[in-house]
Design a protein around this motif. Structure first.
Motif, mmCIF file in Angstrom:
data_model
loop_
_atom_site.group_PDB
_atom_site.id
_atom_site.type_symbol
_atom_site.label_atom_id
_atom_site.label_comp_id
_atom_site.label_asym_id
_atom_site.label_seq_id
_atom_site.Cartn_x
_atom_site.Cartn_y
_atom_site.Cartn_z
ATOM 1 N N PHE A 38 0.946 -0.879 0.247
ATOM 2 C CA PHE A 38 -0.133 0.097 0.418
ATOM 3 C C PHE A 38 0.793 1.075 0.312
ATOM 4 C CE2 PHE A 38 -1.922 2.908 2.961
ATOM 5 C CZ PHE A 38 -2.719 3.349 2.281
ATOM 6 N N ILE A 39 0.646 2.232 -0.496
ATOM 7 C CA ILE A 39 1.420 3.573 -0.946
ATOM 8 C C ILE A 39 0.569 4.626 -0.479
ATOM 9 C CG2 ILE A 39 3.576 2.166 -2.515
ATOM 10 C CD1 ILE A 39 2.403 3.926 -4.743
ATOM 11 N N LEU A 71 5.512 10.628 -7.885
ATOM 12 C CA LEU A 71 5.890 10.598 -6.282
ATOM 13 C C LEU A 71 5.219 8.881 -6.566
ATOM 14 C CD1 LEU A 71 4.986 13.122 -4.054
ATOM 15 C CD2 LEU A 71 7.076 12.001 -4.335
ATOM 16 N N ALA A 72 4.406 8.645 -7.033
ATOM 17 C CA ALA A 72 3.672 7.334 -7.043
ATOM 18 C C ALA A 72 4.427 6.264 -8.170
ATOM 19 C CB ALA A 72 2.195 7.669 -7.180
ATOM 20 N N VAL A 110 6.576 3.006 -7.073
ATOM 21 C CA VAL A 110 6.670 1.676 -7.309
ATOM 22 C C VAL A 110 8.007 1.464 -7.558
ATOM 23 C CG1 VAL A 110 5.626 0.373 -9.603
ATOM 24 C CG2 VAL A 110 3.719 2.093 -7.874
ATOM 25 N N ARG A 111 8.458 1.727 -8.266
ATOM 26 C CA ARG A 111 10.155 1.260 -9.187
ATOM 27 C C ARG A 111 10.924 1.059 -8.019
ATOM 28 N NH1 ARG A 111 14.534 2.544 -9.734
ATOM 29 N NH2 ARG A 111 14.524 4.352 -8.434
ATOM 30 N N ARG A 112 10.413 2.116 -6.827
ATOM 31 C CA ARG A 112 11.945 1.363 -5.847
ATOM 32 C C ARG A 112 11.350 -0.179 -5.526
ATOM 33 N NH1 ARG A 112 12.552 6.930 -2.572
ATOM 34 N NH2 ARG A 112 14.274 7.599 -4.703
ATOM 35 N N THR A 116 2.040 5.144 -13.407
ATOM 36 C CA THR A 116 2.533 4.598 -11.849
ATOM 37 C C THR A 116 3.158 3.463 -12.352
ATOM 38 O OG1 THR A 116 0.695 4.092 -11.274
ATOM 39 C CG2 THR A 116 1.299 6.964 -10.982
ATOM 40 N N ASP A 117 1.973 2.575 -12.733
ATOM 41 C CA ASP A 117 2.543 1.194 -12.536
ATOM 42 C C ASP A 117 2.127 0.685 -11.296
ATOM 43 O OD1 ASP A 117 2.926 -1.335 -14.167
ATOM 44 O OD2 ASP A 117 5.411 -1.533 -12.710
#
Length: 468
Positions: free
Chosen positions: A255-256, A263-264, A268-270, A401-402
Motif C-alpha cells: 500500500f502506497i 511520486l507514486a 512503485v519503481r523502488r 505509475t505502474d
C-alpha cells in the motif's frame, strides 16, 4: 548485482480495488462524520460492516483493507485531547473481530487486516490468522506494521518504540515464527479424522518448530490445522529504505499513498526493485495506491458533492492526523498563518506536494488550507468527476505509475463506495480495465492466479513442509 526491472509494467491490465476503512468513526476525512448521509457513527455495529461487505462484493472489489492503530494520535498539542474531540482514529476497535461476520454474508470479498508485530507474541497471533483463514475460506490478508505511534509503546509499558530499523529486524523474526507455525508444523494430511481407529490427527505428521531466536523462543508445535492459504496474503506499507527491503522479502501486496503520479511512479519503481533485489519477480507484488473518488451522474454533480463535503471538514482533526503522520506538532502554528512563514522543511515539502496535486501551485497556502485539503480523503490524491471521467483518470494513474490497483478511501461511508460501484465500476468495465466476475478460490489465487499457497520464490516458502 541486482537485476534492473522494466521501466514499464505488463501490458494494459485490470485495475484492482480495495476499499480502505478502519474500525472507527474518522479514518481519513475528519469532520465528515457529521454529514447527514454518513454512517460512520455505526462503525461499532455488525450491520454497518455486513452491509458494506455486500456493497463491495456487488462492485467486485478485491478486498476490504482495514487500517488500525494501537494508541491515540497525541503529537498535536502533545495530548490526545484534539484527537478525542475530532474523533480522529479514536475511539478505535479491533479489526479482527469484524471479519467472520462479513465473510458469512459474502463469497469472494477479501479482507486485509492491519496488525502490528511489536506488542503481541507471534504464537497466539498465528492462531488468530489461521482461524480467520479457515472461517473465510482463505480470504484473509495480513497488513504487517511495526508501529509508528509512541503512545502505543508507552501504553504497552515501554518508554518508546524501538529504533526504526530495529523494528524491522524484530518484525523479520516475528514473521519467521509465523511462517514456521503456519507452514512448517502440520503436514497437509496430518488430520485423518479416522472414526474407526479414533485417531483425529496423526502425531507423526505434526512437528515442533524449535525456534530459538534473538527475540522469540517458540519450541513447540502450532495449534491450528492447515488452513486454505496456510499463511494469509502478506500486505505491507513501509516507504523507507528498510521498509522497502522488508517488503521485497515478505510482501505480496503493498500500500502506497503518494499524492502525485510522479511520486507514486517513483515509489512503485523502488518497491519493484526491492522485490527483484530479494530474488523475486518484481511483478509478484500487487501495489495499491490510495485514492479518494468523489463521483456522481455528471461532472457538475460530482463537483457539487465535493463542495458540499468541504464544508464539513474539521481542520483541527486534519492537523491531528498530519501531526501523527509527519511527527511534527502542527498545533504551534496559527490556522491562517501562511505556510511560507512556517520554518519546517517537512511541512514545506509536504505543502509543495499538495500544491502540485491540487493544481494550485501559484497560491500562497495557509495552515488552514493544508488541513482542508487533507480533510477530504487524507494524504492521498482526490479525483472529482462523473463515472467516465473518474474511470479514465484511474486508468491513467495505472498507466503512468505502474500500480496494480487502488485503496479507495471514503469521504462519507458507505456512500463513497456505493457511488464507485454504481458510477465508476461500469465505466472501467467498458474500458476493459476491471473484472466482470470474480475468479474462484482464495484471496491469493484471486490476486495472482497461481494457487493458494506462498510461491516457491517467497521467503516464507523455505519453511514449508514438502507438499504431497
Amino acid at each position: 548485482m541486482s537485476p534492473n526491472i522494466p521501466t514499464t509494467g505488463p501490458a494494459q491490465r485490470e485495475i484492482l480495488f480495495n476499499a480502505f476503512d478502519m474500525n472507527c468513526v474518522v479514518h481519513q476525512s475528519p469532520g465528515l462524520w457529521r454529514h447527514p448521509e454518513d454512517r460512520a457513527r455505526e462503525y461499532n455495529t455488525i450491520s454497518y460492516w455486513t452491509d458494506l461487505a455486500q456493497t463491495l462484493e456487488r462492485g467486485l472489489f478485491d478486498g476490504l483493507f482495514i487500517a488500525d492503530v494501537l494508541g491515540p494520535y497525541d503529537v498535536f498539542g502533545d495530548s490526545p485531547e484534539a484527537a478525542l474531540r475530532s474523533g480522529a482514529q479514536i475511539p478505535v476497535q479491533d479489526p479482527f473481530l469484524l471479519v467472520a461476520a462479513m465473510a458469512a454474508v459474502t463469497e469472494h470479498l477479501g479482507f486485509g487486516l492491519t496488525a502490528g508485530t511489536a506488542y503481541e507474541h507471534p504464537y497466539p497471533f498465528s492462531r488468530r490468522l489461521g482461524t480467520l483463514d479457515h472461517l473465510t475460506g482463505g480470504r484473509v490478508g495480513w497488513n504487517v506494521v511495526t508501529g509508528y505511534l509512541p503512545s502505543a509503546a508507552q501504553n504497552m509499558g515501554q518508554e518508546d518504540q524501538l529504533e526504526h530499523d530495529a523494528r524491522y529486524d524484530h518484525a523479520d523474526e516475528y514473521l519467521d515464527v509465523v511462517y514456521k507455525l503456519l507452514e512448517g508444523s502440520w503436514e497437509d494430511d496430518a488430520v485423518v479424522a479416522d472414526k474407526e481407529s479414533g485417531v483425529f490427527t496423526d502425531p507423526a505428521k505434526v512437528h515442533r518448530i524449535d525456534h530459538h531466536g534473538e527475540h522469540f523462543k517458540t519450541p513447540g508445535i502450532g495449534v491450528v490445522e492447515p488452513s486454505p492459504q496456510r499463511t494469509p496474503v502478506i500486505y505491507q506499507a513501509g516507504a523507507s529504505t528498510r521498509g522497502r527491503a522488508f517488503a521485497g522479502k515478505h510482501a505480496e501486496a503493498v500500500f502506497i499513498n503518494p499524492p502525485t503520479k510522479e511520486l507514486a511512479a517513483e515509489s512503485v519503481r523502488r518497491i519493484r526493485q526491492a522485490t527483484a533485489d530479494a530474488g523475486r519477480d518484481p511483478y509478484s507484488v500487487r501495489i495499491f495506491a490510495m485514492q479518494t473518488v468523489v463521483t456522481g451522474p455528471s461532472d457538475e454533480a460530482a463537483q457539487a458533492k465535493y463542495d458540499d463535503l468541504a464544508q464539513y471538514v474539521d481542520p483541527e482533526g486534519s492537523l491531528v492526523l498530519m501531526s501523527g503522520w509527519m511527527g511534527i506538532d502542527l498545533s504551534q502554528f496559527e490556522l491562517d498563518e501562511p505556510i511560507g512563514d512556517v520554518e519546517s522543511n517537512a511541512i514545506q515539502s509536504t505543502v509543495e506536494t499538495f500544491k502540485k496535486a491540487s493544481g494550485r501551485e501559484d497560491e500562497v497556502w495557509t495552515v488552514r488550507q493544508l488541513a482542508e485539503w487533507v480533510g477530504v480523503g487524507g494524504f492521498g490524491p482526490v479525483i472529482v468527476g462523473d463515472g467516465p471521467s473518474a474511470a479514465a483518470q484511474l486508468a491513467e494513474w495505472q498507466d503512468e505509475t505502474d500500480v496494480d490497483g487502488f485503496n479507495l478511501a471514503y469521504h462519507i461511508t458507505p456512500g463513497t463506495f456505493e457511488d464507485i460501484v454504481d458510477y465508476v465500476v461500469p465505466e472501467l468495465q467498458k474500458l476493459g480495465r476491471y473484472k466482470t466476475e470474480y475468479t474462484s478460490g482464495t484471496l491469493r489465487h484471486k490476486l495472482f492466479g497461481a494457487g493458494d499457497h506462498l510461491p516457491a520464490e517467497h521467503h516464507g516458502a523455505q519453511f514449508q513442509l514438502r507438499r504431497r
